[in-house]
Design a protein around this motif. Structure first.
Motif, short mmCIF file in Angstrom:
data_model
loop_
_atom_site.label_atom_id
_atom_site.label_comp_id
_atom_site.label_asym_id
_atom_site.label_seq_id
_atom_site.Cartn_x
_atom_site.Cartn_y
_atom_site.Cartn_z
N GLU A 29 0.63 -1.07 0.52
CA GLU A 29 0.39 -0.02 0.08
C GLU A 29 0.68 0.98 -0.05
OE1 GLU A 29 -3.48 2.12 -0.29
OE2 GLU A 29 -3.73 0.23 -0.55
N GLN A 30 1.79 1.45 0.98
CA GLN A 30 2.86 2.22 0.99
C GLN A 30 3.30 2.55 -0.43
OE1 GLN A 30 5.61 2.44 4.08
NE2 GLN A 30 3.88 0.91 5.14
N GLN A 31 3.65 1.71 -1.16
CA GLN A 31 4.61 1.71 -2.54
C GLN A 31 3.77 2.49 -3.78
OE1 GLN A 31 5.89 -2.49 -3.71
NE2 GLN A 31 7.74 -2.43 -2.43
N LYS A 32 2.72 1.29 -3.33
CA LYS A 32 0.58 2.33 -4.41
C LYS A 32 1.31 4.26 -4.38
CE LYS A 32 -1.67 -1.42 -4.44
NZ LYS A 32 -3.17 -2.50 -3.80
N VAL A 33 1.22 3.96 -2.58
CA VAL A 33 1.30 5.31 -2.29
C VAL A 33 2.01 6.30 -3.40
CG1 VAL A 33 0.91 7.38 -0.21
CG2 VAL A 33 -0.52 5.78 -0.42
N ARG B 130 -4.73 9.01 4.01
CA ARG B 130 -6.20 7.48 3.95
C ARG B 130 -5.24 6.21 4.18
NH1 ARG B 130 -5.63 3.96 -0.40
NH2 ARG B 130 -3.79 5.28 -1.48
N LEU B 131 -3.44 6.36 3.97
CA LEU B 131 -2.57 4.87 4.58
C LEU B 131 -2.82 5.12 6.06
CD1 LEU B 131 -0.15 3.36 3.58
CD2 LEU B 131 1.19 4.98 4.04
N TRP C 51 -0.46 3.93 18.23
CA TRP C 51 0.46 4.24 17.68
C TRP C 51 1.17 3.07 16.54
CZ3 TRP C 51 -1.60 7.76 14.05
CH2 TRP C 51 -2.12 9.47 14.56
N SER C 52 0.92 2.51 15.40
CA SER C 52 1.58 1.49 15.39
C SER C 52 2.76 0.85 14.81
CB SER C 52 0.25 0.37 13.87
OG SER C 52 0.65 0.82 13.43
N ASP C 53 3.95 -0.23 14.73
CA ASP C 53 4.97 0.32 13.70
C ASP C 53 4.59 0.30 12.54
OD1 ASP C 53 6.49 -0.53 16.26
OD2 ASP C 53 6.30 -2.43 15.84
N SER C 54 3.29 -0.38 11.79
CA SER C 54 3.48 0.37 10.40
C SER C 54 2.82 1.56 9.69
CB SER C 54 1.94 -0.93 10.26
OG SER C 54 1.94 -0.49 8.96
N ASP C 55 2.09 2.16 11.43
CA ASP C 55 2.02 3.97 11.24
C ASP C 55 2.93 4.71 10.91
OD1 ASP C 55 -0.97 3.13 11.46
OD2 ASP C 55 -0.70 3.42 13.28
N LYS C 56 4.25 4.28 12.09
CA LYS C 56 5.25 4.55 11.75
C LYS C 56 6.49 4.61 11.01
CE LYS C 56 4.88 4.50 17.09
NZ LYS C 56 5.84 3.93 18.66
N ASN C 57 6.54 3.59 10.39
CA ASN C 57 6.57 2.90 8.77
C ASN C 57 6.56 3.83 7.60
OD1 ASN C 57 8.15 1.13 10.46
ND2 ASN C 57 7.78 -0.01 10.23
N ALA C 58 5.22 3.70 7.95
CA ALA C 58 4.37 4.55 6.84
C ALA C 58 4.35 5.95 7.29
CB ALA C 58 2.74 4.58 6.68
N ALA C 59 4.77 6.58 8.46
CA ALA C 59 5.23 8.23 8.01
C ALA C 59 6.61 8.24 7.95
CB ALA C 59 4.59 8.97 9.31
N SER C 60 7.27 7.55 7.94
CA SER C 60 8.79 7.72 8.49
C SER C 60 9.00 8.08 6.45
CB SER C 60 9.41 6.76 8.72
OG SER C 60 9.83 6.80 10.07
#
Length: 637
Positions: A41-45, A72-73, A178-187
């Motif tokens: 999903e991150q790659q799509k964004v 959205r992400l 906030w999940s690790d996924s949230d933090k990774n996406a934010a970075s």
């Protein structure tokens, strides 16, 4: 019986353990699948943002899309992109899916917040109940979050070149872990923001550079370079005229009131010319030419062209041009060439329009008139023929002399000079290159003339302990034996090769033959300088593949300091040149403000009337000797 009981218990324990391990494996598989899904999903964004960058022109539209995609992400209630402004003193909300957009804080208001972000990749805050209540009493951004009724926030820094340039904030109205996924996406989104913010900065710099080099800074009219870009498309399968309009009388305003006054009058005149031409039905383009001239590309017949020019002549001659309660009279002359019969290229049409203008420019009794090129325009052709003959005789009789303009370091030491050509005309006196260089280039007399200049410059280098810059024409550079000629001069006059600096213009960089010659010169140890940078071909990509030793910043960029406190394009060129390990020479420095700017931005050499005008050899060497004597005295003390 006991054995069966033990076996049963052992089997039960094993089964329970296997079930537990299976559940754990399923959880790990599910977590792995979720991680993979999040990454996809991150790659799509990121891919979507790359596509948006390609098709969305404005930075604001792109950041708005980024905000929506980020929301959205990460599924945050409020997402905001904060970046430092151009001054670097304020943090400004560029976009948000709330009314937070355009909020701004001084760095002092968000200092503690910035320190938190710099200390770790992602900062998680829960409000209220945070263990840092001081953040909310003093920190503008977090205080703003509380005013919006937010309870949880995720903050991550946007970095460019290792420096913090902004912050991404993701906020929630309810408490949230906030999940690790949230933090990774934010970075990841912070990295994307940094990448595209830098790309937008480059695009803005290129747009500003294009505006500076393709549009006149005085009148706002397009320059010839802009017209060249559109000429073929605008004139294909059409007929019309290229007109050169020469304004007379403006020099009086310049002499009595200064160049700024002349610019103001010229700007006013250009605006009125545009207003006169606007109602005309045919296609037309008014543009700025060097000196006190305008160009007009006009579709239509000769009678329509005559009508348009007469409107402009009547405007100029029928008006009084006031400055500081003094009235001045101006006049206009025009020369025109027809396309396609007089030529299909802009260069050819310019040449013939200049001939038509030359036909009438010396008619003092007819100041407001115009002429079109034709085979009967004999006066202009005769004058041109006579000028060519005079130029040929001047070369044969060596009527030329070199003048020298010193180049100073920021601490006022002479470290170089430029050799400039003057014609000691037997009847007209000392003439600058503006009187003959164009004709010399058009007739290729520039080749023997440049050969003479180069030989004279190399001869004086034997007596100079500094570098000497010499302008070289593309015609001379294309000569097969040019490099051998330089090599012979170095051997004959026995000077250090690095003392000779060959100045070229930007268009030469696009000539493969010239590029090879210049590479060979640098292998000899001769230095190469790019003259009048930003006013010609201006393709920055050539600088990545074509090495030069020096970049000369044209006077038009430093001239911006006459109207404002900064010269952003000059500053950009200096920084870019230094990043390419090139020496920077700033031309046209005429006052203390311009000198201070050059020193502030670490220009290597400074050239201009503030220090010295071009002068004969005797005056220059006396100045040089005095400079060295001053250095010796200063060192002795």
């Amino acid at each position: 019986m006991l054995l069966l009981t033990v076996l049963g218990i052992t089997t039960g324990l094993l089964f329970h353990r296997l079930v537990k391990q299976g559940r754990h494996s399923l959880q790990e598989m599910q977590a792995l699948a979720n991680t993979r899904s999040d990454l996809e999903e991150q790659q799509k964004v990121v891919q979507n943002l790359r596509q948006r960058f390609q098709y969305q022109g404005s930075q604001q539209a792109f950041f708005h899309t980024l905000s929506l995609e980020a929301t959205r992400l990460i599924k945050a209630d409020i997402t905001a992109v904060w970046l430092l402004d151009d001054s670097g003193h304020q943090l400004v909300c560029q976009t948000s899916n709330s009314s937070m957009t355009h909020e701004a804080f001084n760095l002092s208001e968000v200092q503690t917040c910035i320190e938190l972000i710099q200390g770790q990749p992602v900062v998680e805050l829960n409000m209220p109940g945070t263990d840092r209540p001081d953040l909310f009493s003093h920190q503008g951004m977090l205080k703003l979050f509380r005013e919006f009724g937010l309870h949880s926030a995720l903050l991550t820094g946007v970095y460019q070149g290792g420096e913090l340039q902004g912050v991404l904030t993701f906020c929630q109205y309810q408490p949230r872990q906030w999940s690790d996924s949230d933090k990774n996406a934010a970075s990841a989104l912070a990295g994307v923001t940094a990448q595209f913010a830098e790309a937008f900065q480059r695009r803005k710099a290129e747009e500003n550079f294009y505006q500076e080099t393709h549009f006149d800074q005085v009148t706002g009219l397009p320059q010839l370079a802009h017209i060249e870009d559109q000429f073929s498309q605008e004139t294909e399968h059409k007929e019309g005229y290229l007109l050169i309009l020469r304004l007379h009388g403006l020099h009086l305003i310049n002499e009595f009131h200064g160049v700024e006054a002349g610019d103001e009058v010229f700007r006013n005149l250009a605006q009125q010319c545009l207003a006169i031409l606007e109602p005309l039905p045919q296609q037309k383009h008014l543009f700025r030419l060097p000196a006190n001239r305008l160009g007009l590309l006009l579709e239509g017949s000769q009678s329509e062209a005559e009508h348009s020019v007469q409107l402009l002549i009547d405007l100029v001659s029928g008006s009084t041009w006031d400055y500081q309660r003094k009235n001045y009279t101006l006049s206009l002359q025009a020369g025109g060439a027809h396309y396609p019969s007089d030529g299909r290229s802009l260069e050819e049409l310019q040449h013939k329009a200049r001939l038509a203008l030359q036909h009438i420019r010396n008619q003092a009794d007819k100041p407001n008139t115009f002429s079109f090129y034709s085979l009967n325009v004999s006066r202009g052709l005769k004058a041109r023929t006579q000028a060519i003959q005079e130029l040929q005789r001047a070369i044969e009789r060596e009527e030329f002399v070199l003048y020298f303009q010193p180049q100073y370091s920021s601490d006022k030491r002479i470290e170089g000079a430029e050799a400039l050509l003057r014609w000691q005309h037997p009847e007209k006196g000392l003439l600058g290159p503006g009187h003959f260089i164009t004709l010399a280039e058009e007739t290729e007399l520039i080749v023997p003339m440049s050969r003479w200049i180069l030989r004279q410059a190399c001869q004086v280098l034997t007596r100079l302990p500094i570098t000497l810059s010499v302008n070289i024409s593309v015609l001379q550079l294309r000569q097969a034996g040019f490099v051998r000629e330089i090599q012979g001069l170095i051997h004959e006059f026995d000077f250090q090769p690095h003392q000779l600096v060959i100045e070229i213009v930007e268009s030469m960089m696009a000539d493969p033959g010239a590029a090879r010659q210049l590479k060979a010169l640098r292998q000899l140890g001769v230095q190469v300088a790019l003259d009048d940078f930003g006013t010609g071909y201006s393709s920055l990509s050539y600088l990545q593949h074509f090495a030069v030793d020096e970049i000369k910043v044209d006077r038009c960029f430093i001239k911006a300091l006459e109207e404002q406190d900064d010269a952003p394009l000059a500053r950009t060129i200096i920084a870019m040149a230094h990043s390419l390990n090139c020496r920077v020479v700033v031309e046209g420095v005429e006052n203390k403000a311009q000198l201070a700017f050059c020193r502030q931005h670490k220009a290597d050499l400074i050239q201009g009337f503030f220090f010295a005008k071009p002068e004969p050899w005797e005056h220059f060497t006396a100045r040089l000797e005095a400079s060295f004597q001053n250095d010796h005295t200063a060192n002795a003390h």
